[in-house]
Design a protein around this motif. Structure first.
Motif, mmCIF file in Angstrom:
data_model
loop_
_atom_site.group_PDB
_atom_site.id
_atom_site.type_symbol
_atom_site.label_atom_id
_atom_site.label_comp_id
_atom_site.label_asym_id
_atom_site.label_seq_id
_atom_site.Cartn_x
_atom_site.Cartn_y
_atom_site.Cartn_z
ATOM 1 N N PRO A 1 17.815 -1.239 -1.553
ATOM 2 C CA PRO A 1 18.650 -0.821 -0.423
ATOM 3 C C PRO A 1 17.969 0.190 0.507
ATOM 4 C CG PRO A 1 19.946 -0.854 -2.413
ATOM 5 C CD PRO A 1 18.516 -1.092 -2.829
ATOM 6 N N GLU A 2 17.078 1.033 -0.021
ATOM 7 C CA GLU A 2 16.446 2.069 0.791
ATOM 8 C C GLU A 2 15.053 1.711 1.275
ATOM 9 O OE1 GLU A 2 17.397 2.849 -2.447
ATOM 10 O OE2 GLU A 2 19.377 3.594 -1.940
ATOM 11 N N ARG A 3 14.429 0.676 0.695
ATOM 12 C CA ARG A 3 13.016 0.420 0.961
ATOM 13 C C ARG A 3 12.731 -1.075 0.954
ATOM 14 N NH1 ARG A 3 8.133 2.461 -2.979
ATOM 15 N NH2 ARG A 3 6.840 0.674 -2.606
ATOM 16 N N VAL A 4 11.915 -1.515 1.915
ATOM 17 C CA VAL A 4 11.500 -2.907 1.987
ATOM 18 C C VAL A 4 9.977 -2.931 2.097
ATOM 19 C CG1 VAL A 4 11.615 -5.058 3.301
ATOM 20 C CG2 VAL A 4 13.628 -3.603 3.126
ATOM 21 N N VAL A 5 9.329 -3.685 1.210
ATOM 22 C CA VAL A 5 7.884 -3.847 1.262
ATOM 23 C C VAL A 5 7.602 -5.234 1.827
ATOM 24 C CG1 VAL A 5 5.734 -3.908 -0.048
ATOM 25 C CG2 VAL A 5 7.556 -2.337 -0.730
ATOM 26 N N LEU A 6 6.884 -5.258 2.956
ATOM 27 C CA LEU A 6 6.526 -6.507 3.612
ATOM 28 C C LEU A 6 5.050 -6.780 3.369
ATOM 29 C CD1 LEU A 6 8.306 -5.632 6.943
ATOM 30 C CD2 LEU A 6 9.136 -7.256 5.263
ATOM 31 N N VAL A 7 4.665 -8.044 3.320
ATOM 32 C CA VAL A 7 3.272 -8.419 3.097
ATOM 33 C C VAL A 7 2.886 -9.518 4.080
ATOM 34 C CG1 VAL A 7 3.779 -10.127 1.301
ATOM 35 C CG2 VAL A 7 1.564 -9.012 1.332
ATOM 36 N N LYS A 8 1.646 -9.428 4.555
ATOM 37 C CA LYS A 8 1.083 -10.478 5.409
ATOM 38 C C LYS A 8 -0.241 -10.883 4.780
ATOM 39 C CE LYS A 8 1.326 -10.583 10.020
ATOM 40 N NZ LYS A 8 1.020 -10.234 11.435
ATOM 41 N N ARG A 9 -0.320 -12.135 4.392
ATOM 42 C CA ARG A 9 -1.523 -12.638 3.721
ATOM 43 C C ARG A 9 -2.279 -13.580 4.646
ATOM 44 N NH1 ARG A 9 -1.296 -11.195 -1.600
ATOM 45 N NH2 ARG A 9 0.741 -10.835 -2.489
ATOM 46 N N ASN A 10 -3.580 -13.714 4.391
ATOM 47 C CA ASN A 10 -4.374 -14.695 5.128
ATOM 48 C C ASN A 10 -5.336 -15.370 4.166
ATOM 49 O OD1 ASN A 10 -6.977 -13.353 5.025
ATOM 50 N ND2 ASN A 10 -6.171 -11.886 6.473
ATOM 51 N N VAL A 11 -5.945 -16.438 4.604
ATOM 52 C CA VAL A 11 -6.885 -17.183 3.759
ATOM 53 C C VAL A 11 -8.286 -17.195 4.354
ATOM 54 C CG1 VAL A 11 -5.181 -18.641 2.619
ATOM 55 C CG2 VAL A 11 -6.169 -19.367 4.787
ATOM 56 N N GLY A 12 -8.559 -16.303 5.286
ATOM 57 C CA GLY A 12 -9.885 -16.215 5.879
ATOM 58 C C GLY A 12 -9.951 -16.924 7.214
ATOM 59 N N TYR B 1 -9.775 -15.508 -2.641
ATOM 60 C CA TYR B 1 -10.152 -14.097 -2.566
ATOM 61 C C TYR B 1 -9.482 -13.419 -1.376
ATOM 62 C CZ TYR B 1 -12.867 -9.924 -1.641
ATOM 63 O OH TYR B 1 -13.222 -8.640 -1.384
ATOM 64 N N LYS B 2 -9.542 -14.040 -0.206
ATOM 65 C CA LYS B 2 -8.923 -13.465 0.990
ATOM 66 C C LYS B 2 -7.405 -13.365 0.829
ATOM 67 C CE LYS B 2 -10.908 -12.611 4.432
ATOM 68 N NZ LYS B 2 -11.404 -11.342 4.912
ATOM 69 N N TYR B 3 -6.798 -14.372 0.223
ATOM 70 C CA TYR B 3 -5.348 -14.384 0.043
ATOM 71 C C TYR B 3 -4.903 -13.249 -0.874
ATOM 72 C CZ TYR B 3 -0.658 -16.111 -0.975
ATOM 73 O OH TYR B 3 0.694 -16.226 -1.101
ATOM 74 N N LEU B 4 -5.624 -13.029 -1.967
ATOM 75 C CA LEU B 4 -5.218 -12.021 -2.943
ATOM 76 C C LEU B 4 -5.670 -10.609 -2.591
ATOM 77 C CD1 LEU B 4 -5.910 -14.035 -6.204
ATOM 78 C CD2 LEU B 4 -3.691 -13.559 -5.151
ATOM 79 N N ASN B 5 -6.854 -10.464 -2.005
ATOM 80 C CA ASN B 5 -7.421 -9.128 -1.809
ATOM 81 C C ASN B 5 -7.419 -8.619 -0.381
ATOM 82 O OD1 ASN B 5 -8.104 -8.656 -4.521
ATOM 83 N ND2 ASN B 5 -9.814 -10.076 -4.292
ATOM 84 N N ASP B 6 -7.150 -9.461 0.578
ATOM 85 C CA ASP B 6 -7.196 -9.021 1.970
ATOM 86 C C ASP B 6 -5.814 -9.129 2.604
ATOM 87 O OD1 ASP B 6 -8.396 -7.994 4.217
ATOM 88 O OD2 ASP B 6 -9.004 -9.941 4.989
ATOM 89 N N SER B 7 -4.811 -8.749 1.853
ATOM 90 C CA SER B 7 -3.455 -8.794 2.384
ATOM 91 C C SER B 7 -3.081 -7.428 2.937
ATOM 92 C CB SER B 7 -2.470 -9.213 1.298
ATOM 93 O OG SER B 7 -2.486 -8.288 0.247
ATOM 94 N N GLN B 8 -2.154 -7.435 3.869
ATOM 95 C CA GLN B 8 -1.659 -6.184 4.445
ATOM 96 C C GLN B 8 -0.254 -5.964 3.925
ATOM 97 O OE1 GLN B 8 -1.852 -7.130 8.583
ATOM 98 N NE2 GLN B 8 -3.832 -6.136 8.825
ATOM 99 N N ARG B 9 0.055 -4.730 3.625
ATOM 100 C CA ARG B 9 1.401 -4.374 3.197
ATOM 101 C C ARG B 9 1.976 -3.355 4.163
ATOM 102 N NH1 ARG B 9 -0.721 -6.261 -1.142
ATOM 103 N NH2 ARG B 9 0.542 -7.372 -2.651
ATOM 104 N N ARG B 10 3.257 -3.460 4.370
ATOM 105 C CA ARG B 10 3.957 -2.562 5.292
ATOM 106 C C ARG B 10 5.250 -2.138 4.614
ATOM 107 N NH1 ARG B 10 5.712 -4.530 11.310
ATOM 108 N NH2 ARG B 10 6.646 -2.577 11.968
ATOM 109 N N VAL B 11 5.479 -0.842 4.553
ATOM 110 C CA VAL B 11 6.667 -0.302 3.907
ATOM 111 C C VAL B 11 7.609 0.229 4.975
ATOM 112 C CG1 VAL B 11 7.540 1.420 2.293
ATOM 113 C CG2 VAL B 11 5.354 0.322 1.846
ATOM 114 N N LEU B 12 8.831 -0.265 4.965
ATOM 115 C CA LEU B 12 9.881 0.244 5.841
ATOM 116 C C LEU B 12 10.936 0.851 4.934
ATOM 117 C CD1 LEU B 12 10.237 -2.836 8.204
ATOM 118 C CD2 LEU B 12 8.918 -0.777 8.596
ATOM 119 N N ARG B 13 11.390 2.059 5.272
ATOM 120 C CA ARG B 13 12.366 2.691 4.394
ATOM 121 C C ARG B 13 13.321 3.575 5.164
ATOM 122 N NH1 ARG B 13 11.775 8.061 2.840
ATOM 123 N NH2 ARG B 13 9.939 9.042 3.708
#
Length: 118
Positions: free
Chosen positions: A29-40, A67-79
């Motif tokens: 309810p207080e926090r949302v973690v967003l992720v954006k992944r890519n494959v290179g 490798y790009k999908y698992l290790n080169d992802s961006q995370r964004r926290v909204l709270r």
């Protein structure tokens, strides 16, 4: 606090991020973690296919994409500004750190943080 009782500002930020291609990874309810992944990039995939495709049957391309999908992802926290992003403990809106776990808190009421995993 239920998901329906989020502030309008936080819900608008979540909706905008989803429209930009972000996906919800976890949510409270207080926090949302967003992720954006890519494959290179397409160029790198083409170069790998030309250089290694004849003997690897595309395996190198799959490994690079994974490798790009698992290790080169961006995370964004909204709270919301009333809970610690790490431990979830209630904190004052003007607090600079969490008294429960010591995590430094941003001064704004709604946090937007983008990180790239490495």
């Amino acid at each position: 606090m239920s998901y329906a009782n989020r502030t309008e500002s936080l819900q608008r930020q979540i909706d905008d991020a989803i429209a930009e291609g972000w996906r919800i990874e976890s949510e409270t309810p207080e926090r949302v973690v967003l992720v954006k992944r890519n494959v290179g990039s397409l160029g790198v995939h083409l170069i790998l296919a030309l250089l290694t495709g004849w003997w690897s049957f595309g395996l190198v391309n799959l490994v690079y994409g994974a490798y790009k999908y698992l290790n080169d992802s961006q995370r964004r926290v909204l709270r919301e500004g009333t809970a610690c992003p790490e431990c979830g403990a209630s904190v004052a809106a003007d607090a600079s750190y969490c008294q429960n776990c010591g995590t430094e808190l941003p001064p704004a009421a709604v946090e937007s943080e983008t990180t790239s995993a490495s």
